[in-house]
Design a protein around this motif. Structure first.
Motif, PDB file in Angstrom:
ATOM      1  N   ILE A   1       0.833  -1.197   0.000  1.00  0.00           N
ATOM      2  CA  ILE A   1       0.000   0.000   0.000  1.00  0.00           C
ATOM      3  C   ILE A   1       0.868   1.247   0.000  1.00  0.00           C
ATOM      4  O   ILE A   1       1.598   1.511   0.945  1.00  0.00           O
ATOM      5  CB  ILE A   1      -0.938   0.012   1.227  1.00  0.00           C
ATOM      6  N   SER A   2       0.810   2.014  -1.081  1.00  0.00           N
ATOM      7  CA  SER A   2       1.536   3.274  -1.188  1.00  0.00           C
ATOM      8  C   SER A   2       0.858   4.121  -2.249  1.00  0.00           C
ATOM      9  O   SER A   2       0.512   3.620  -3.313  1.00  0.00           O
ATOM     10  CB  SER A   2       3.003   3.033  -1.566  1.00  0.00           C
ATOM     11  N   PRO A   3       0.609   5.396  -1.957  1.00  0.00           N
ATOM     12  CA  PRO A   3      -0.114   6.249  -2.904  1.00  0.00           C
ATOM     13  C   PRO A   3       0.584   6.339  -4.261  1.00  0.00           C
ATOM     14  O   PRO A   3       1.805   6.325  -4.358  1.00  0.00           O
ATOM     15  CB  PRO A   3      -0.137   7.616  -2.199  1.00  0.00           C
ATOM     16  N   ASN A   4      -0.233   6.438  -5.310  1.00  0.00           N
ATOM     17  CA  ASN A   4       0.285   6.575  -6.670  1.00  0.00           C
ATOM     18  C   ASN A   4       0.340   8.039  -7.097  1.00  0.00           C
ATOM     19  O   ASN A   4       0.412   8.331  -8.286  1.00  0.00           O
ATOM     20  CB  ASN A   4      -0.627   5.824  -7.648  1.00  0.00           C
ATOM     21  N   ALA A   5       0.290   8.969  -6.141  1.00  0.00           N
ATOM     22  CA  ALA A   5       0.127  10.386  -6.454  1.00  0.00           C
ATOM     23  C   ALA A   5       1.230  10.918  -7.363  1.00  0.00           C
ATOM     24  O   ALA A   5       1.001  11.816  -8.170  1.00  0.00           O
ATOM     25  CB  ALA A   5       0.084  11.199  -5.162  1.00  0.00           C
ATOM     26  N   LYS A   6       2.449  10.369  -7.239  1.00  0.00           N
ATOM     27  CA  LYS A   6       3.566  10.898  -8.008  1.00  0.00           C
ATOM     28  C   LYS A   6       3.659  10.306  -9.410  1.00  0.00           C
ATOM     29  O   LYS A   6       4.469  10.742 -10.207  1.00  0.00           O
ATOM     30  CB  LYS A   6       4.871  10.638  -7.244  1.00  0.00           C
ATOM     31  N   ARG A   7       2.845   9.295  -9.698  1.00  0.00           N
ATOM     32  CA  ARG A   7       2.886   8.676 -11.009  1.00  0.00           C
ATOM     33  C   ARG A   7       1.754   9.200 -11.888  1.00  0.00           C
ATOM     34  O   ARG A   7       0.643   9.420 -11.422  1.00  0.00           O
ATOM     35  CB  ARG A   7       2.755   7.156 -10.893  1.00  0.00           C
TER      36      ARG A   7
ATOM     37  N   ILE B   1      -1.225   8.930 -14.169  1.00  0.00           N
ATOM     38  CA  ILE B   1      -2.237   7.896 -14.362  1.00  0.00           C
ATOM     39  C   ILE B   1      -2.539   7.788 -15.854  1.00  0.00           C
ATOM     40  O   ILE B   1      -3.150   8.680 -16.446  1.00  0.00           O
ATOM     41  CB  ILE B   1      -3.524   8.204 -13.577  1.00  0.00           C
ATOM     42  N   THR B   2      -2.107   6.719 -16.469  1.00  0.00           N
ATOM     43  CA  THR B   2      -2.305   6.485 -17.897  1.00  0.00           C
ATOM     44  C   THR B   2      -3.129   5.213 -18.091  1.00  0.00           C
ATOM     45  O   THR B   2      -3.246   4.388 -17.168  1.00  0.00           O
ATOM     46  CB  THR B   2      -0.958   6.318 -18.613  1.00  0.00           C
ATOM     47  N   PRO B   3      -3.694   5.009 -19.272  1.00  0.00           N
ATOM     48  CA  PRO B   3      -4.415   3.754 -19.539  1.00  0.00           C
ATOM     49  C   PRO B   3      -3.566   2.520 -19.270  1.00  0.00           C
ATOM     50  O   PRO B   3      -4.042   1.540 -18.693  1.00  0.00           O
ATOM     51  CB  PRO B   3      -4.795   3.878 -21.013  1.00  0.00           C
ATOM     52  N   ASP B   4      -2.302   2.562 -19.684  1.00  0.00           N
ATOM     53  CA  ASP B   4      -1.423   1.410 -19.466  1.00  0.00           C
ATOM     54  C   ASP B   4      -1.196   1.153 -17.979  1.00  0.00           C
ATOM     55  O   ASP B   4      -1.172  -0.003 -17.530  1.00  0.00           O
ATOM     56  CB  ASP B   4      -0.077   1.626 -20.159  1.00  0.00           C
ATOM     57  N   LEU B   5      -1.018   2.238 -17.206  1.00  0.00           N
ATOM     58  CA  LEU B   5      -0.823   2.074 -15.766  1.00  0.00           C
ATOM     59  C   LEU B   5      -2.060   1.467 -15.123  1.00  0.00           C
ATOM     60  O   LEU B   5      -1.963   0.562 -14.289  1.00  0.00           O
ATOM     61  CB  LEU B   5      -0.496   3.415 -15.109  1.00  0.00           C
ATOM     62  N   ILE B   6      -3.225   1.946 -15.514  1.00  0.00           N
ATOM     63  CA  ILE B   6      -4.474   1.426 -14.944  1.00  0.00           C
ATOM     64  C   ILE B   6      -4.598  -0.069 -15.226  1.00  0.00           C
ATOM     65  O   ILE B   6      -4.911  -0.861 -14.335  1.00  0.00           O
ATOM     66  CB  ILE B   6      -5.690   2.193 -15.500  1.00  0.00           C
TER      67      ILE B   6
ATOM     68  N   MET C   1     -13.042   4.604 -17.598  1.00  0.00           N
ATOM     69  CA  MET C   1     -13.246   5.374 -18.822  1.00  0.00           C
ATOM     70  C   MET C   1     -11.909   5.748 -19.461  1.00  0.00           C
ATOM     71  O   MET C   1     -11.747   5.673 -20.678  1.00  0.00           O
ATOM     72  CB  MET C   1     -14.084   6.616 -18.524  1.00  0.00           C
ATOM     73  N   LEU C   2     -10.955   6.119 -18.631  1.00  0.00           N
ATOM     74  CA  LEU C   2      -9.631   6.467 -19.144  1.00  0.00           C
ATOM     75  C   LEU C   2      -8.944   5.249 -19.755  1.00  0.00           C
ATOM     76  O   LEU C   2      -8.352   5.328 -20.839  1.00  0.00           O
ATOM     77  CB  LEU C   2      -8.773   7.040 -18.017  1.00  0.00           C
ATOM     78  N   ALA C   3      -9.050   4.113 -19.079  1.00  0.00           N
ATOM     79  CA  ALA C   3      -8.391   2.898 -19.562  1.00  0.00           C
ATOM     80  C   ALA C   3      -8.963   2.409 -20.881  1.00  0.00           C
ATOM     81  O   ALA C   3      -8.249   1.833 -21.705  1.00  0.00           O
ATOM     82  CB  ALA C   3      -8.500   1.793 -18.514  1.00  0.00           C
ATOM     83  N   SER C   4     -10.246   2.642 -21.091  1.00  0.00           N
ATOM     84  CA  SER C   4     -10.928   2.127 -22.290  1.00  0.00           C
ATOM     85  C   SER C   4     -11.071   3.150 -23.402  1.00  0.00           C
ATOM     86  O   SER C   4     -11.364   2.794 -24.543  1.00  0.00           O
ATOM     87  CB  SER C   4     -12.323   1.630 -21.912  1.00  0.00           C
ATOM     88  N   GLY C   5     -10.906   4.435 -23.053  1.00  0.00           N
ATOM     89  CA  GLY C   5     -11.146   5.493 -24.031  1.00  0.00           C
ATOM     90  C   GLY C   5     -12.614   5.834 -24.184  1.00  0.00           C
ATOM     91  O   GLY C   5     -12.999   6.580 -25.098  1.00  0.00           O
ATOM     92  N   ALA C   6     -13.454   5.322 -23.289  1.00  0.00           N
ATOM     93  CA  ALA C   6     -14.893   5.587 -23.364  1.00  0.00           C
ATOM     94  C   ALA C   6     -15.194   7.037 -23.022  1.00  0.00           C
ATOM     95  O   ALA C   6     -14.601   7.606 -22.100  1.00  0.00           O
ATOM     96  CB  ALA C   6     -15.655   4.665 -22.415  1.00  0.00           C
ATOM     97  N   ALA C   7     -16.131   7.620 -23.749  1.00  0.00           N
ATOM     98  CA  ALA C   7     -16.490   9.018 -23.529  1.00  0.00           C
ATOM     99  C   ALA C   7     -17.649   9.172 -22.556  1.00  0.00           C
ATOM    100  O   ALA C   7     -17.940  10.280 -22.105  1.00  0.00           O
ATOM    101  CB  ALA C   7     -16.860   9.675 -24.859  1.00  0.00           C
TER     102      ALA C   7
END
Length: 298
Positions: free
Chosen positions: A50-56, A58-63, A132-138
């Motif tokens: 458990i560690s925050p992802n705040a510094k990374r 957030i991209t579709p690939d990361l998700i 939505m970000l991971a899939s590109g859904a609008a």
């Protein structure tokens, strides 16, 4: 195919790790109270996960990577690996334009999703945004049956400022929670026979899965606990409880639901319609355990 097998293997490996140590906690969640029942904590098993992802960024690939590594799976019962759903569409396949969150919950007695909607609305919405970000859904839609007016009111307030997210109020009927029925109710699209939601540009996920995805992407938290309805006239304190995966039904009933009441004659894992009878309480809570129903023999 090989991709699905790989993701399933990853989920199993993740599960073994997150279940290391003793039973950690069971949290009582009902409409009347929200208190913790503290059991021996095993914090060491979670420290390095458990560690925050705040510094990374957030991209579709990361998700997709986080969904796979943290063992996120469908929590409506099917437990299909969520990362597989969000793999980039193959060439020639229908693009995904809509993410539909299933908060219907039309099974009698089971109210885990209803409680999740009320307790974790912000995380549901954030998880939907990650999907939505991971899939590109609008577009994002949250489907809720009209027998949950408090959840409808809350979610509508929460998404009032979101231009591309809406709440779809569906008629209370069975099997409205079936993904094909829900897709038709929310979008008017018909999934072809032997087809998948993706064939009509939709991905369906449970609201609990959205919460788990939010926590995984935001804070690197694996899927190690879930909300479970423990109900029926065979328990002293029916309600919704947060239970660690791997906890035996017997421990959950004893430590959270006040123990057995009367002479249990029927034990159902899941809901009355789609669940299955079990012969004892010596079975574990899993990612798909939405409910545990115990009824007296008389």
């Amino acid at each position: 195919d090989d991709e699905v097998i790989q993701y399933i293997a990853t989920n199993i490996k993740s599960n073994i790790r997150e279940l290391e140590g003793a039973l950690n906690r069971i949290t009582a969640m009902s409409s009347l109270e929200h208190r913790e029942i503290t059991v021996e904590l095993a914090q060491e098993a979670l420290k390095d996960m458990i560690s925050p992802n705040a510094k990374r960024e957030i991209t579709p690939d990361l998700i997709r990577q986080v969904l796979r590594e943290k063992g996120i799976a469908g929590m409506g019962g099917a437990t299909f690996p969520t990362a597989v759903k969000y793999a980039p569409p193959k060439e020639g396949h229908c693009p995904i334009d809509t993410i539909l969150l299933n908060g219907i919950e039309c099974e009698p007695f089971v109210t885990a999703d209803h409680r999740t909607l009320l307790e974790y609305a912000d995380e549901i919405i954030q998880g939907l945004k990650y999907f939505m970000l991971a899939s590109g859904a609008a577009k994002g839609i949250i489907g809720i049956e009209d027998n949950k007016p408090d959840a409808i009111e809350l979610m509508q307030k929460k998404v009032a400022g979101e231009a591309n997210i809406e709440v779809c109020v569906c008629k209370e009927k069975y099997p409205q929670g079936s993904e094909k029925h829900l897709i038709y109710a929310a979008t008017g699209r018909t999934v072809p026979d032997r087809g998948l939601p993706a064939d009509v540009g939709v991905i369906v996920d449970n609201v609990g899965t959205a919460v788990a995805a939010c926590r995984a992407v935001k804070n690197n938290i694996p899927l190690y606990e879930r909300v479970v309805t423990i109900s029926g006239d065979g328990v002293n304190k029916p309600g919704n409880y947060i239970v660690r995966l791997g906890t035996l039904f017997s421990d959950a009933v004893e430590k959270a639901a006040g123990g057995l009441k009367g002479d249990p004659g029927k034990i159902v894992a899941g809901g009355m319609m789609m669940g299955f009878a079990v012969n004892s309480l010596d079975y574990p809570i899993t990612k798909g355990s939405s409910g545990l129903l115990i009824f007296n023999s008389k």
